[in-house]
Enzyme design. Structure first.
Site, PDB file in Angstrom:
ATOM      1  N   VAL A   1       0.828  -1.217   0.000  1.00  0.00           N
ATOM      2  CA  VAL A   1       0.000   0.000   0.000  1.00  0.00           C
ATOM      3  C   VAL A   1       0.858   1.261   0.000  1.00  0.00           C
ATOM      4  O   VAL A   1       0.608   2.184  -0.779  1.00  0.00           O
ATOM      5  CB  VAL A   1      -0.950   0.025   1.215  1.00  0.00           C
ATOM      6  CG1 VAL A   1      -1.763   1.304   1.232  1.00  0.00           C
ATOM      7  CG2 VAL A   1      -1.866  -1.174   1.196  1.00  0.00           C
TER       8      VAL A   1
ATOM      9  N   SER B   1      -8.091  -3.243   8.164  1.00  0.00           N
ATOM     10  CA  SER B   1      -8.196  -4.441   7.339  1.00  0.00           C
ATOM     11  C   SER B   1      -9.613  -4.987   7.461  1.00  0.00           C
ATOM     12  O   SER B   1     -10.268  -4.818   8.489  1.00  0.00           O
ATOM     13  CB  SER B   1      -7.201  -5.465   7.865  1.00  0.00           C
ATOM     14  OG  SER B   1      -7.593  -6.759   7.492  1.00  0.00           O
ATOM     15  N   SER B   2     -10.051  -5.705   6.428  1.00  0.00           N
ATOM     16  CA  SER B   2     -11.405  -6.272   6.508  1.00  0.00           C
ATOM     17  C   SER B   2     -11.488  -7.421   7.513  1.00  0.00           C
ATOM     18  O   SER B   2     -12.579  -7.844   7.875  1.00  0.00           O
ATOM     19  CB  SER B   2     -11.857  -6.753   5.126  1.00  0.00           C
ATOM     20  OG  SER B   2     -10.948  -7.686   4.611  1.00  0.00           O
ATOM     21  N   CYS B   3     -10.332  -7.902   8.003  1.00  0.00           N
ATOM     22  CA  CYS B   3     -10.400  -9.008   8.979  1.00  0.00           C
ATOM     23  C   CYS B   3     -10.793  -8.529  10.367  1.00  0.00           C
ATOM     24  O   CYS B   3     -10.942  -9.334  11.279  1.00  0.00           O
ATOM     25  CB  CYS B   3      -9.100  -9.789   9.011  1.00  0.00           C
ATOM     26  SG  CYS B   3      -7.791  -8.897   9.807  1.00  0.00           S
TER      27      CYS B   3
ATOM     28  N   TYR C   1      -3.982 -10.327  14.832  1.00  0.00           N
ATOM     29  CA  TYR C   1      -3.803  -9.191  13.913  1.00  0.00           C
ATOM     30  C   TYR C   1      -5.035  -8.283  13.948  1.00  0.00           C
ATOM     31  O   TYR C   1      -4.931  -7.056  14.025  1.00  0.00           O
ATOM     32  CB  TYR C   1      -3.578  -9.747  12.506  1.00  0.00           C
ATOM     33  CG  TYR C   1      -3.480  -8.718  11.416  1.00  0.00           C
ATOM     34  CD1 TYR C   1      -2.343  -7.942  11.270  1.00  0.00           C
ATOM     35  CD2 TYR C   1      -4.533  -8.535  10.515  1.00  0.00           C
ATOM     36  CE1 TYR C   1      -2.252  -7.002  10.253  1.00  0.00           C
ATOM     37  CE2 TYR C   1      -4.447  -7.599   9.499  1.00  0.00           C
ATOM     38  CZ  TYR C   1      -3.301  -6.838   9.376  1.00  0.00           C
ATOM     39  OH  TYR C   1      -3.215  -5.912   8.371  1.00  0.00           O
TER      40      TYR C   1
ATOM     41  N   LYS D   1      -5.459  -4.259  14.938  1.00  0.00           N
ATOM     42  CA  LYS D   1      -6.044  -3.250  14.044  1.00  0.00           C
ATOM     43  C   LYS D   1      -7.247  -2.567  14.703  1.00  0.00           C
ATOM     44  O   LYS D   1      -7.450  -1.358  14.542  1.00  0.00           O
ATOM     45  CB  LYS D   1      -6.465  -3.903  12.715  1.00  0.00           C
ATOM     46  CG  LYS D   1      -5.283  -4.267  11.836  1.00  0.00           C
ATOM     47  CD  LYS D   1      -4.637  -3.020  11.267  1.00  0.00           C
ATOM     48  CE  LYS D   1      -3.427  -3.292  10.429  1.00  0.00           C
ATOM     49  NZ  LYS D   1      -2.717  -2.064  10.043  1.00  0.00           N
TER      50      LYS D   1
ATOM     51  N   HIS E   1      -0.297 -13.727   0.990  1.00  0.00           N
ATOM     52  CA  HIS E   1      -1.740 -13.888   0.805  1.00  0.00           C
ATOM     53  C   HIS E   1      -1.983 -14.722  -0.452  1.00  0.00           C
ATOM     54  O   HIS E   1      -1.081 -14.949  -1.253  1.00  0.00           O
ATOM     55  CB  HIS E   1      -2.410 -12.517   0.673  1.00  0.00           C
ATOM     56  CG  HIS E   1      -2.519 -11.808   1.980  1.00  0.00           C
ATOM     57  ND1 HIS E   1      -1.625 -10.849   2.381  1.00  0.00           N
ATOM     58  CD2 HIS E   1      -3.410 -11.940   2.992  1.00  0.00           C
ATOM     59  CE1 HIS E   1      -1.963 -10.419   3.578  1.00  0.00           C
ATOM     60  NE2 HIS E   1      -3.038 -11.055   3.986  1.00  0.00           N
TER      61      HIS E   1
HETATM   62  P1  GDP Z   1      -7.333 -14.568   4.506  1.00  0.00           P
HETATM   63  O1  GDP Z   1      -8.114 -13.767   3.504  1.00  0.00           O
HETATM   64  O2  GDP Z   1      -7.014 -13.828   5.763  1.00  0.00           O
HETATM   65  O3  GDP Z   1      -7.983 -15.906   4.797  1.00  0.00           O
HETATM   66  O4  GDP Z   1      -5.883 -14.831   3.904  1.00  0.00           O
HETATM   67  P2  GDP Z   1      -5.238 -15.519   2.597  1.00  0.00           P
HETATM   68  O5  GDP Z   1      -5.193 -14.553   1.483  1.00  0.00           O
HETATM   69  O6  GDP Z   1      -3.923 -16.080   3.057  1.00  0.00           O
HETATM   70  O7  GDP Z   1      -6.166 -16.766   2.203  1.00  0.00           O
HETATM   71  C1  GDP Z   1      -7.406 -16.637   1.575  1.00  0.00           C
HETATM   72  C2  GDP Z   1      -7.958 -17.982   1.181  1.00  0.00           C
HETATM   73  O8  GDP Z   1      -7.183 -18.518   0.094  1.00  0.00           O
HETATM   74  C3  GDP Z   1      -7.942 -19.063   2.281  1.00  0.00           C
HETATM   75  O9  GDP Z   1      -9.137 -19.810   2.181  1.00  0.00           O
HETATM   76  C4  GDP Z   1      -6.744 -19.914   1.879  1.00  0.00           C
HETATM   77  O10 GDP Z   1      -6.832 -21.261   2.354  1.00  0.00           O
HETATM   78  C5  GDP Z   1      -6.867 -19.872   0.352  1.00  0.00           C
HETATM   79  N1  GDP Z   1      -5.642 -20.253  -0.372  1.00  0.00           N
HETATM   80  C6  GDP Z   1      -5.565 -21.127  -1.399  1.00  0.00           C
HETATM   81  N2  GDP Z   1      -4.311 -21.301  -1.808  1.00  0.00           N
HETATM   82  C7  GDP Z   1      -3.543 -20.469  -1.057  1.00  0.00           C
HETATM   83  C8  GDP Z   1      -2.151 -20.192  -1.035  1.00  0.00           C
HETATM   84  O11 GDP Z   1      -1.332 -20.733  -1.775  1.00  0.00           O
HETATM   85  N3  GDP Z   1      -1.734 -19.252  -0.108  1.00  0.00           N
HETATM   86  C9  GDP Z   1      -2.610 -18.620   0.728  1.00  0.00           C
HETATM   87  N4  GDP Z   1      -2.139 -17.697   1.578  1.00  0.00           N
HETATM   88  N5  GDP Z   1      -3.937 -18.890   0.734  1.00  0.00           N
HETATM   89  C10 GDP Z   1      -4.391 -19.806  -0.141  1.00  0.00           C
END
Ligand code: GDP
Length: 325
Positions: A16, A108-110, A137, A141, A180
């Protein structure tokens, strides 16, 4: 803001922060202040105090944070809560003491409850329990939001808090264990194509739904809110559409031109089932996202291919960071 105003971007090397710098430079801002983590450790109160005393910024974009994907959040919750509480508390407090005109805090949206009604409205904050994979986290936030509101209430500070959805784009973290989903999959598909592998592993069931906003859109929204939003209530930044992880994986497979199959590893966590922000509030103020998902991912993949060596050799990137995300 005038183009000569002194603007501090905390977290300028992250996803960002770097996008905000690109935007401000493009608009002709000439007095941007940054400091790398080797010169200024934002967790150290005294260093932050000296920095603000010396630089006296007029505006602050607080985009510095320790961030990561679902596995990083699950594995390092102590670092996520400790580092983020220190970074944001030091900056917010020094912004007050040094009479910063306006500060924008990136949340963050979390921060929203795991099972919040969808799309998620700003007022759902603290209405139910959090998603456990990233609650440390999220609590940090939420503390940042409350701190901005408290300083606004007690001292009259113009400190606003914005909640971006999952972000992606240039300068993201491509370390597969900590990234992510979107950058992790771009790297996995790209490397599988080069190595001519038969399949790519996607974590979880593929059914969770996520909303993804290109970081240039997010930076544009932050600039817009810095200029046009004066309330202490939080405000969402998103595009108002989401997809399943399986759909995202298929789109990235197509964009990266990987010809093998997807394999879902259900031993990995899904996290929260759905995270789609309601963006009525920012839309009503006149801001809308401009970059659609397919073009955004194409642009991100081009940048990743061009700077592949840089992305894969850097050590873990912990500065904001997605969004989120
Ligand atoms: P979240 O949005 O806080 O859950 O964070 P992430 O971006 O790490 O993960 C989002 C979703 O994508 C979750 O359901 C993960 O299990 C899925 N996912 C699928 N493949 C991957 C990968 O290779 N890396 C990550 N980080 N997430 C994955």
């Amino acid at each position: 803001m005038k183009t000569s105003d002194k603007i501090y971007i905390a977290g300028h090397t992250g996803l960002v922060g770097s996008a905000i710098i690109r935007l401000l430079e493009g608009k002709g801002f000439t007095n941007i202040v940054t400091s790398t983590s080797s010169n200024l450790d934002l967790r150290e109160q005294n260093q932050v105090k000296q920095f603000f005393k010396k630089e006296k910024p007029q505006y602050v974009f607080l985009a510095a944070a320790k961030v990561g994907g679902i596995m990083a959040n699950q594995t390092y919750p102590a670092e996520f809560i400790y580092d983020n509480l220190l970074i944001q508390s030091n900056i917010i407090n020094e912004a007050y003491h040094n009479e910063v005109e306006k500060l924008l805090f990136l949340g963050s949206s979390c921060i929203y409850p795991k099972n919040a009604l969808q799309p998620i409205r700003e007022e759902y904050l603290l209405s139910d329990y959090l998603e456990p994979t990233n609650d440390a986290y999220a609590i940090a936030k939420i503390a940042g939001i409350k701190m901005c509101q408290a300083y606004a209430k007690q001292y009259g500070c113009r400190f606003i808090s914005v909640m971006p959805t999952n972000l992606y784009g240039p300068c993201d973290n491509y370390n597969i264990q900590n990234a992510h989903v979107l950058p992790a999959l771009i790297r996995k598909f790209h490397e599988a194509k080069i190595a001519e592998k038969d399949n790519v592993t996607v974590w979880g069931t593929g059914s969770p739904r996520r909303e993804f906003l290109h970081v240039d859109d997010a930076a544009n929204a932050c600039f817009f809110l810095m200029e046009n939003y004066e309330h202490t209530e939080i405000i969402n930044i998103g595009l108002g559409k989401d997809n399943t992880i399986a759909e995202i994986a298929l789109l990235i497979k197509e964009i990266t031109r990987f010809e093998g199959k997807l394999v879902f590893d259900e031993s990995k966590p899904d996290g929260t089932p759905r995270k789609l922000l309601n963006v009525d509030k920012i839309n009503a103020l006149g801001w809308h996202s401009q970059i659609d998902l397919e073009n955004g991912i194409r642009n991100t993949y081009t940048d990743f291919e061009e700077r592949y060596d840089y992305y894969v050799t850097q050590k873990e990137r912990t500065v904001f960071g997605n969004n989120n995300v």
